[in-house]
Design an enzyme around this catalytic site. Structure first.
Site, PDB file in Angstrom:
ATOM      1  N   THR A 135       0.818  -1.231  -0.029  1.00 41.40           N
ATOM      2  CA  THR A 135      -0.151   0.033  -0.178  1.00 41.40           C
ATOM      3  C   THR A 135       0.597   1.224   0.004  1.00 41.40           C
ATOM      4  O   THR A 135       1.778   1.421   0.755  1.00 41.40           O
ATOM      5  CB  THR A 135      -0.948  -0.038   1.288  1.00 41.40           C
ATOM      6  OG1 THR A 135      -1.631  -1.316   1.129  1.00 41.40           O
ATOM      7  CG2 THR A 135      -1.870   1.255   1.139  1.00 41.40           C
ATOM      8  N   LYS A 160      -0.727  -0.596  -4.250  1.00 45.70           N
ATOM      9  CA  LYS A 160      -2.261  -0.274  -4.132  1.00 45.70           C
ATOM     10  C   LYS A 160      -2.210   1.325  -3.650  1.00 45.70           C
ATOM     11  O   LYS A 160      -1.745   1.412  -2.460  1.00 45.70           O
ATOM     12  CB  LYS A 160      -2.741  -1.278  -2.782  1.00 45.70           C
ATOM     13  CG  LYS A 160      -4.206  -0.729  -2.499  1.00 45.70           C
ATOM     14  CD  LYS A 160      -4.481  -2.073  -1.848  1.00 45.70           C
ATOM     15  CE  LYS A 160      -5.691  -1.961  -0.962  1.00 45.70           C
ATOM     16  NZ  LYS A 160      -6.618  -2.825  -0.782  1.00 45.70           N
ATOM     17  N   LYS A 162      -3.527   4.712  -2.249  1.00 41.75           N
ATOM     18  CA  LYS A 162      -4.682   5.081  -1.709  1.00 41.75           C
ATOM     19  C   LYS A 162      -5.004   6.358  -2.091  1.00 41.75           C
ATOM     20  O   LYS A 162      -4.301   7.312  -2.305  1.00 41.75           O
ATOM     21  CB  LYS A 162      -4.467   5.224  -0.165  1.00 41.75           C
ATOM     22  CG  LYS A 162      -4.350   3.811   0.353  1.00 41.75           C
ATOM     23  CD  LYS A 162      -5.517   3.079   0.584  1.00 41.75           C
ATOM     24  CE  LYS A 162      -5.386   1.787   1.170  1.00 41.75           C
ATOM     25  NZ  LYS A 162      -6.646   0.860   1.374  1.00 41.75           N
ATOM     26  N   ASP A 190      -7.216   2.452  -4.596  1.00 47.33           N
ATOM     27  CA  ASP A 190      -8.300   2.108  -3.378  1.00 47.33           C
ATOM     28  C   ASP A 190      -8.857   3.744  -2.804  1.00 47.33           C
ATOM     29  O   ASP A 190      -7.969   4.244  -2.349  1.00 47.33           O
ATOM     30  CB  ASP A 190      -7.643   1.144  -2.364  1.00 47.33           C
ATOM     31  CG  ASP A 190      -8.733   0.819  -1.376  1.00 47.33           C
ATOM     32  OD1 ASP A 190     -10.041   1.452  -1.471  1.00 47.33           O
ATOM     33  OD2 ASP A 190      -8.505   0.150  -0.512  1.00 47.33           O
ATOM     34  N   GLU A 218     -10.724  -0.023  -6.467  1.00 43.26           N
ATOM     35  CA  GLU A 218     -11.524  -0.551  -5.042  1.00 43.26           C
ATOM     36  C   GLU A 218     -12.214   0.478  -4.679  1.00 43.26           C
ATOM     37  O   GLU A 218     -11.704   1.691  -4.270  1.00 43.26           O
ATOM     38  CB  GLU A 218     -10.251  -1.179  -4.359  1.00 43.26           C
ATOM     39  CG  GLU A 218     -10.805  -1.903  -3.241  1.00 43.26           C
ATOM     40  CD  GLU A 218      -9.604  -2.384  -2.508  1.00 43.26           C
ATOM     41  OE1 GLU A 218      -8.659  -2.553  -2.881  1.00 43.26           O
ATOM     42  OE2 GLU A 218      -9.701  -2.800  -1.078  1.00 43.26           O
ATOM     43  N   ASP A 243     -14.868  -3.771  -1.996  1.00 42.21           N
ATOM     44  CA  ASP A 243     -14.509  -3.993  -0.613  1.00 42.21           C
ATOM     45  C   ASP A 243     -15.468  -3.718   0.475  1.00 42.21           C
ATOM     46  O   ASP A 243     -16.005  -4.650   0.841  1.00 42.21           O
ATOM     47  CB  ASP A 243     -13.085  -3.234  -0.205  1.00 42.21           C
ATOM     48  CG  ASP A 243     -12.372  -3.562   0.737  1.00 42.21           C
ATOM     49  OD1 ASP A 243     -12.723  -4.630   1.445  1.00 42.21           O
ATOM     50  OD2 ASP A 243     -11.451  -2.893   1.191  1.00 42.21           O
ATOM     51  N   LYS A 267     -11.869 -10.434   2.914  1.00 42.28           N
ATOM     52  CA  LYS A 267     -10.961 -10.252   3.994  1.00 42.28           C
ATOM     53  C   LYS A 267     -11.482 -10.946   5.136  1.00 42.28           C
ATOM     54  O   LYS A 267     -12.783 -10.899   5.339  1.00 42.28           O
ATOM     55  CB  LYS A 267     -10.847  -8.693   4.437  1.00 42.28           C
ATOM     56  CG  LYS A 267     -10.271  -7.634   3.625  1.00 42.28           C
ATOM     57  CD  LYS A 267     -10.361  -6.391   4.002  1.00 42.28           C
ATOM     58  CE  LYS A 267      -9.477  -5.362   3.073  1.00 42.28           C
ATOM     59  NZ  LYS A 267      -9.960  -3.948   3.360  1.00 42.28           N
ATOM     60  N   CYS A 295      -6.309  -7.464   3.680  1.00 39.61           N
ATOM     61  CA  CYS A 295      -5.975  -7.691   5.090  1.00 39.61           C
ATOM     62  C   CYS A 295      -6.444  -6.431   5.809  1.00 39.61           C
ATOM     63  O   CYS A 295      -6.470  -5.412   4.976  1.00 39.61           O
ATOM     64  CB  CYS A 295      -4.708  -8.001   5.792  1.00 39.61           C
ATOM     65  SG  CYS A 295      -3.343  -7.010   5.112  1.00 39.61           S
ATOM     66  N   ASP A 321      -3.522  -8.756  -1.380  1.00 37.79           N
ATOM     67  CA  ASP A 321      -3.085  -7.408  -0.684  1.00 37.79           C
ATOM     68  C   ASP A 321      -2.840  -7.921   0.618  1.00 37.79           C
ATOM     69  O   ASP A 321      -3.875  -7.626   1.510  1.00 37.79           O
ATOM     70  CB  ASP A 321      -4.131  -6.368  -1.028  1.00 37.79           C
ATOM     71  CG  ASP A 321      -4.019  -5.213  -0.163  1.00 37.79           C
ATOM     72  OD1 ASP A 321      -2.895  -4.684   0.116  1.00 37.79           O
ATOM     73  OD2 ASP A 321      -5.010  -4.669   0.295  1.00 37.79           O
ATOM     74  N   ASP A 323      -0.223  -7.111   2.883  1.00 41.46           N
ATOM     75  CA  ASP A 323       1.079  -6.207   3.103  1.00 41.46           C
ATOM     76  C   ASP A 323       0.939  -5.886   4.543  1.00 41.46           C
ATOM     77  O   ASP A 323       2.018  -5.073   5.112  1.00 41.46           O
ATOM     78  CB  ASP A 323       0.953  -5.187   2.177  1.00 41.46           C
ATOM     79  CG  ASP A 323      -0.307  -4.300   2.261  1.00 41.46           C
ATOM     80  OD1 ASP A 323      -1.051  -4.415   2.963  1.00 41.46           O
ATOM     81  OD2 ASP A 323       0.028  -3.132   1.794  1.00 41.46           O
TER      82      ASP A 323
HETATM   83  C1  LIG Z   1      -3.836  -2.985   4.501  1.00 42.82           C
HETATM   84  C2  LIG Z   1      -4.302  -3.106   3.081  1.00 42.82           C
HETATM   85  N1  LIG Z   1      -3.486  -3.144   2.455  1.00 42.82           N
HETATM   86  C3  LIG Z   1      -5.420  -2.140   3.249  1.00 42.82           C
HETATM   87  O1  LIG Z   1      -5.277  -1.085   2.625  1.00 42.82           O
HETATM   88  N2  LIG Z   1      -6.436  -2.307   3.815  1.00 42.82           N
HETATM   89  C4  LIG Z   1      -7.474  -1.469   3.767  1.00 42.82           C
HETATM   90  C5  LIG Z   1      -8.349  -1.095   4.729  1.00 42.82           C
HETATM   91  C6  LIG Z   1      -7.254  -1.351   6.159  1.00 42.82           C
HETATM   92  C7  LIG Z   1      -7.463  -0.505   7.275  1.00 42.82           C
HETATM   93  O2  LIG Z   1      -7.761   0.428   7.236  1.00 42.82           O
HETATM   94  O3  LIG Z   1      -6.999  -0.908   8.455  1.00 42.82           O
HETATM   95  C8  LIG Z   1      -8.492  -1.603   2.473  1.00 42.82           C
HETATM   96  O4  LIG Z   1      -8.191  -2.476   1.662  1.00 42.82           O
HETATM   97  O5  LIG Z   1      -9.189  -0.846   2.562  1.00 42.82           O
HETATM   98 MG   LIG Z   2     -10.000  -1.609   0.341  1.00 45.44          MG
END
Ligand SMILES: C[C@H](N)C(=O)N[C@H](CCC(=O)O)C(=O)O
Ligand SMILES: [Mg+2]
Length: 365
Positions: A135, A160, A162, A190, A218, A243, A267, A295, A321, A323
């Protein structure tokens, strides 16, 4: 092998850098660890993070759900009766998916230990090496570009990214990162629910028209906005992944029937553990829909469980994913799955293969 006691601990692992999404900023992984003790001396390990903004679960609710509702049903149960136990867990109370996941993970760990086999073999077997993305937190453009280049230099071939904070800035973020790593890494976006459906279509058309190739988008819109998710899916070329909009198998069936997304992010903390994750993978496979396994901010206890599921269901889980361990400053777990940057490999140790967890603070209930 009978369950005799369930104990709790708190595990804190600082992250290498703050994890920033449209929903939250986190600096330390702080998760509840569940230890299921048995009459044979075997211990099964599970873990749950308090991702309140996504699952609604807090540290307090996780411990109370297990201690008051799930544990009383499980004491005395034979680990060999796996399906009976998972049903007892899933029907103990509504929602509370992270609590259910932590207990299920520990039970499946014991199930593998009972038969002396690694969990992925108990789930059907597979090739014990998988590759994860990493991420890139949402931040200033220069910082995201630098973080992306650093991740590629560490060997990650899938990033990934954000987004979901500000539509104009998000488009510039993605263009700059794409220019910096084009040909060296695939980009997944995402938005963590940060856009409206119309903004998402605008952003994706702008990026597509600019020649920015993306692997997937995502969760562009609010979790409950299934119409909005479908609106985006119907209008953009980039595959759209659900998601936060899908937790359990029934939601997956509805989403697939509506064709509201192209890909499902499974997840364990949303499904309530391994049994429903497998169910979702099997449903998706029936419909020919691809899945990612993801995760929350988790350590290599619960992420290990997700790795075993990914290995066993690689026919339908085509994207990974996982990580959490790569984002953390250190690995508190001795034994188990081996996390080596983008490459994750599973050993043949029974169950999850965990020998010891360092720095666990006991929680008295
Ligand atoms: C950690 C993973 N790569 C990730 O991005 N998960 C997020 C949510 C994680 C969180 O806020 O604890 C996702 O896919 O939205
Ligand atoms: Mg997500």
């Amino acid at each position: 092998m009978k369950i005799t006691q369930i104990k709790f601990g708190m595990l804190r692992v600082p992250l290498k850098t703050p994890f920033k999404t449209a929903l939250r900023t986190v600096e330390t992984v702080e998760d509840i660890v569940v230890q299921i003790h048995t009459d044979t001396g075997n211990i099964g390990y599970g873990e749950a993070p308090a991702t309140a903004v996504i699952t609604g679960d807090t540290h307090g609710s996780i411990v109370e759900a297990i201690d008051k509702f799930i544990a009383p049903r499980l004491i005395g149960q034979e680990i060999a009766n796996l399906n009976r136990i998972t049903q007892l867990i899933q029907t103990a109370l509504e929602k509370n998916t992270s609590a259910k996941a932590a207990v299920e993970i520990a039970v499946y760990d014991l199930f593998g230990q009972l038969y002396g086999a690694p969990l992925y073999k108990m789930l059907g077997g597979g090739d014990p090496v998988i590759t994860t993305d990493i991420t890139i937190s949402v931040d200033y453009i220069d910082k995201m570009v630098a973080d992306s280049i650093a991740a590629v230099d560490r060997g990650f071939e899938s990033l990934k990214i954000k987004v979901g904070k500000d539509i104009g800035l998000d488009i510039e973020r993605v263009k700059a990162i794409y220019a910096a790593v084009e040909g060296r890494a695939l980009l997944r976006l995402d938005a963590n629910q940060g856009w409206t459906a119309k903004q998402a279509v605008y952003a994706m058309h702008t990026l597509e028209d600019a020649g920015v190739l993306l692997e997937l988008l995502e969760q562009p819109v609010k979790a409950q906005d299934i119409d909005g998710l479908k609106y985006v899916t119907d209008r953009v070329h980039t595959p759209v992944m659900a998601d936060e909009s899908v937790f359990g198998p029934m939601e997956v069936v509805e989403l697939i029937k509506l064709r509201a997304a192209d890909i499902i992010n499974i997840k364990l903390m949303k499904t309530g553990g391994i049994s429903n994750a497998i169910r979702i993978a099997d449903i998706a496979a029936l419909y020919g829909v691809e899945c990612m396994i993801g995760c929350m901010l988790e350590t290599s206890i619960s992420v290990a469980a997700a790795v075993h599921v990914a290995v066993a269901k690689a026919n339908v889980i085509t994207k990974v994913d996982l990580d959490g361990p790569s984002l953390s400053k250190f690995n508190p777990v001795d034994g188990g799955v081996i996390f080596n940057e983008s490459e994750i490999s599973v050993t043949d140790a029974p169950g999850l293969g965990i020998r010891e967890i360092r720095g666990l603070e006991p929680i008295e209930v």
